[in-house]
Design a protein around this motif. Sequence first.
Motif, PDB file in Angstrom:
ATOM      1  N   ILE A  11      -4.982  -6.363  -8.433  1.00 35.72           N
ATOM      2  CA  ILE A  11      -4.769  -4.913  -8.387  1.00 35.72           C
ATOM      3  C   ILE A  11      -4.418  -4.394  -9.772  1.00 35.72           C
ATOM      4  O   ILE A  11      -4.995  -3.403 -10.239  1.00 35.72           O
ATOM      5  CB  ILE A  11      -3.645  -4.583  -7.368  1.00 35.72           C
ATOM      6  N   ILE A  12      -3.526  -5.062 -10.446  1.00 34.01           N
ATOM      7  CA  ILE A  12      -3.097  -4.637 -11.799  1.00 34.01           C
ATOM      8  C   ILE A  12      -4.278  -4.660 -12.766  1.00 34.01           C
ATOM      9  O   ILE A  12      -4.456  -3.744 -13.569  1.00 34.01           O
ATOM     10  CB  ILE A  12      -1.942  -5.525 -12.296  1.00 34.01           C
ATOM     11  N   VAL A  69      -1.742   1.226  -8.346  1.00 40.28           N
ATOM     12  CA  VAL A  69      -0.577   0.451  -7.918  1.00 40.28           C
ATOM     13  C   VAL A  69       0.175   1.197  -6.816  1.00 40.28           C
ATOM     14  O   VAL A  69       0.588   0.600  -5.812  1.00 40.28           O
ATOM     15  CB  VAL A  69       0.337   0.131  -9.118  1.00 40.28           C
ATOM     16  N   SER A  70       0.318   2.500  -6.969  1.00 37.13           N
ATOM     17  CA  SER A  70       1.010   3.316  -5.971  1.00 37.13           C
ATOM     18  C   SER A  70       0.314   3.245  -4.608  1.00 37.13           C
ATOM     19  O   SER A  70       0.964   3.042  -3.576  1.00 37.13           O
ATOM     20  CB  SER A  70       1.081   4.767  -6.454  1.00 37.13           C
ATOM     21  N   ILE A  71      -1.001   3.397  -4.598  1.00 42.83           N
ATOM     22  CA  ILE A  71      -1.747   3.360  -3.330  1.00 42.83           C
ATOM     23  C   ILE A  71      -1.668   1.980  -2.697  1.00 42.83           C
ATOM     24  O   ILE A  71      -1.407   1.849  -1.499  1.00 42.83           O
ATOM     25  CB  ILE A  71      -3.215   3.782  -3.536  1.00 42.83           C
ATOM     26  N   PHE A  72      -1.870   0.936  -3.490  1.00 39.69           N
ATOM     27  CA  PHE A  72      -1.828  -0.406  -2.921  1.00 39.69           C
ATOM     28  C   PHE A  72      -0.431  -0.747  -2.397  1.00 39.69           C
ATOM     29  O   PHE A  72      -0.302  -1.434  -1.380  1.00 39.69           O
ATOM     30  CB  PHE A  72      -2.336  -1.450  -3.901  1.00 39.69           C
ATOM     31  N   CYS A  73       0.618  -0.250  -3.052  1.00 36.91           N
ATOM     32  CA  CYS A  73       1.974  -0.457  -2.531  1.00 36.91           C
ATOM     33  C   CYS A  73       2.143   0.287  -1.207  1.00 36.91           C
ATOM     34  O   CYS A  73       2.753  -0.232  -0.267  1.00 36.91           O
ATOM     35  CB  CYS A  73       3.014  -0.004  -3.543  1.00 36.91           C
ATOM     36  N   LYS A  74       1.599   1.484  -1.131  1.00 36.63           N
ATOM     37  CA  LYS A  74       1.665   2.268   0.110  1.00 36.63           C
ATOM     38  C   LYS A  74       0.925   1.549   1.244  1.00 36.63           C
ATOM     39  O   LYS A  74       1.369   1.570   2.393  1.00 36.63           O
ATOM     40  CB  LYS A  74       1.048   3.646  -0.122  1.00 36.63           C
ATOM     41  N   LEU A  75      -0.193   0.897   0.925  1.00 32.81           N
ATOM     42  CA  LEU A  75      -0.968   0.185   1.935  1.00 32.81           C
ATOM     43  C   LEU A  75      -0.286  -1.110   2.393  1.00 32.81           C
ATOM     44  O   LEU A  75      -0.653  -1.670   3.423  1.00 32.81           O
ATOM     45  CB  LEU A  75      -2.372  -0.137   1.401  1.00 32.81           C
ATOM     46  N   LYS A  76       0.684  -1.598   1.620  1.00 38.21           N
ATOM     47  CA  LYS A  76       1.444  -2.814   1.952  1.00 38.21           C
ATOM     48  C   LYS A  76       0.519  -4.011   2.199  1.00 38.21           C
ATOM     49  O   LYS A  76       0.682  -4.764   3.156  1.00 38.21           O
ATOM     50  CB  LYS A  76       2.339  -2.584   3.167  1.00 38.21           C
ATOM     51  N   MET A  77      -0.445  -4.177   1.316  1.00 36.65           N
ATOM     52  CA  MET A  77      -1.389  -5.290   1.446  1.00 36.65           C
ATOM     53  C   MET A  77      -0.714  -6.601   1.065  1.00 36.65           C
ATOM     54  O   MET A  77       0.162  -6.630   0.212  1.00 36.65           O
ATOM     55  CB  MET A  77      -2.599  -5.051   0.543  1.00 36.65           C
ATOM     56  N   TYR A  78      -1.154  -7.657   1.710  1.00 40.60           N
ATOM     57  CA  TYR A  78      -0.644  -8.990   1.398  1.00 40.60           C
ATOM     58  C   TYR A  78      -1.679 -10.020   1.808  1.00 40.60           C
ATOM     59  O   TYR A  78      -2.632  -9.718   2.515  1.00 40.60           O
ATOM     60  CB  TYR A  78       0.690  -9.253   2.108  1.00 40.60           C
ATOM     61  N   ARG A  79      -1.485 -11.249   1.340  1.00 40.41           N
ATOM     62  CA  ARG A  79      -2.336 -12.380   1.720  1.00 40.41           C
ATOM     63  C   ARG A  79      -1.508 -13.341   2.568  1.00 40.41           C
ATOM     64  O   ARG A  79      -0.304 -13.158   2.719  1.00 40.41           O
ATOM     65  CB  ARG A  79      -2.869 -13.082   0.464  1.00 40.41           C
ATOM     66  N   GLN A  80      -2.154 -14.378   3.070  1.00 35.44           N
ATOM     67  CA  GLN A  80      -1.477 -15.291   3.981  1.00 35.44           C
ATOM     68  C   GLN A  80      -0.432 -16.165   3.290  1.00 35.44           C
ATOM     69  O   GLN A  80       0.481 -16.652   3.928  1.00 35.44           O
ATOM     70  CB  GLN A  80      -2.504 -16.207   4.681  1.00 35.44           C
ATOM     71  N   THR A  81      -0.573 -16.381   1.999  1.00 34.73           N
ATOM     72  CA  THR A  81       0.375 -17.235   1.279  1.00 34.73           C
ATOM     73  C   THR A  81       1.048 -16.443   0.164  1.00 34.73           C
ATOM     74  O   THR A  81       0.543 -15.408  -0.284  1.00 34.73           O
ATOM     75  CB  THR A  81      -0.331 -18.452   0.645  1.00 34.73           C
ATOM     76  N   PHE A  82       2.187 -16.952  -0.295  1.00 29.19           N
ATOM     77  CA  PHE A  82       2.917 -16.316  -1.384  1.00 29.19           C
ATOM     78  C   PHE A  82       2.046 -16.232  -2.641  1.00 29.19           C
ATOM     79  O   PHE A  82       1.930 -15.178  -3.257  1.00 29.19           O
ATOM     80  CB  PHE A  82       4.209 -17.097  -1.670  1.00 29.19           C
ATOM     81  N   VAL A 131      -1.518   3.724 -12.571  1.00 27.17           N
ATOM     82  CA  VAL A 131      -0.355   4.168 -11.796  1.00 27.17           C
ATOM     83  C   VAL A 131      -0.759   4.531 -10.370  1.00 27.17           C
ATOM     84  O   VAL A 131      -0.107   4.121  -9.407  1.00 27.17           O
ATOM     85  CB  VAL A 131       0.344   5.361 -12.486  1.00 27.17           C
ATOM     86  N   GLU A 132      -1.849   5.282 -10.217  1.00 25.87           N
ATOM     87  CA  GLU A 132      -2.295   5.662  -8.878  1.00 25.87           C
ATOM     88  C   GLU A 132      -2.732   4.433  -8.077  1.00 25.87           C
ATOM     89  O   GLU A 132      -2.423   4.305  -6.890  1.00 25.87           O
ATOM     90  CB  GLU A 132      -3.433   6.674  -8.950  1.00 25.87           C
ATOM     91  N   CYS A 156     -10.579   2.362  -0.913  1.00 29.21           N
ATOM     92  CA  CYS A 156     -11.733   2.655  -1.774  1.00 29.21           C
ATOM     93  C   CYS A 156     -11.327   3.520  -2.964  1.00 29.21           C
ATOM     94  O   CYS A 156     -11.778   3.287  -4.086  1.00 29.21           O
ATOM     95  CB  CYS A 156     -12.839   3.331  -0.962  1.00 29.21           C
ATOM     96  N   ARG A 157     -10.476   4.513  -2.715  1.00 28.53           N
ATOM     97  CA  ARG A 157     -10.023   5.379  -3.800  1.00 28.53           C
ATOM     98  C   ARG A 157      -9.202   4.587  -4.823  1.00 28.53           C
ATOM     99  O   ARG A 157      -9.378   4.741  -6.037  1.00 28.53           O
ATOM    100  CB  ARG A 157      -9.189   6.532  -3.235  1.00 28.53           C
ATOM    101  N   ALA A 158      -8.343   3.708  -4.328  1.00 31.32           N
ATOM    102  CA  ALA A 158      -7.468   2.935  -5.212  1.00 31.32           C
ATOM    103  C   ALA A 158      -8.246   2.000  -6.120  1.00 31.32           C
ATOM    104  O   ALA A 158      -7.842   1.747  -7.254  1.00 31.32           O
ATOM    105  CB  ALA A 158      -6.456   2.146  -4.385  1.00 31.32           C
ATOM    106  N   ARG A 159      -9.368   1.479  -5.640  1.00 29.72           N
ATOM    107  CA  ARG A 159     -10.151   0.521  -6.427  1.00 29.72           C
ATOM    108  C   ARG A 159     -10.567   1.087  -7.774  1.00 29.72           C
ATOM    109  O   ARG A 159     -10.732   0.343  -8.736  1.00 29.72           O
ATOM    110  CB  ARG A 159     -11.399   0.093  -5.653  1.00 29.72           C
ATOM    111  N   ASN A 160     -10.789   2.388  -7.844  1.00 22.42           N
ATOM    112  CA  ASN A 160     -11.270   3.000  -9.086  1.00 22.42           C
ATOM    113  C   ASN A 160     -10.271   3.973  -9.699  1.00 22.42           C
ATOM    114  O   ASN A 160     -10.619   4.718 -10.609  1.00 22.42           O
ATOM    115  CB  ASN A 160     -12.602   3.713  -8.818  1.00 22.42           C
TER     116      ASN A 160
END
Length: 118
Positions: free
Chosen positions: A113-114, A90-103, A87-88, A79-83
């Motif tokens: 995210i960007i 991208v940093s948070i989403f990288c920390k969360l290691k989110m991904y989808r089912q396909t490449f 830099v923050e 929730c914090r990362a959404r707004n």
Amino acid sequence: ILITGCNGKVFYDEKPTINYRQHTDNIVGSNMSWLGRIQRISGLLDGKFRMWIQKNLDAMAAMDIPLSKENKNVLALFCRARNASFVERVSIFCKLKMYRQTFFGTIALFVAIILKKI
């Protein structure tokens, strides 16, 4: 998702036991055609995807779901990362290691995210 968020156990059964009917008005489902992919990208860019996520977050908040401590922290970071600033965010989403089912789904997620479309 809610079951696992509350530390419940989900078991995967490789044998399908129900039929799933696809039709043109499905909100989610198989969008493997080029038209389906273009429609999903359009929904991402015009803010529908972000609005859909917000509706889900609002519904979760209204239900007061007993998430595990770890998953409450993940949700709070999300929730914090959404707004957050670029830099923050991208940093948070990288920390969360989110991904989808396909490449390509994962690529679309990072584009969202960007562009602050999550």
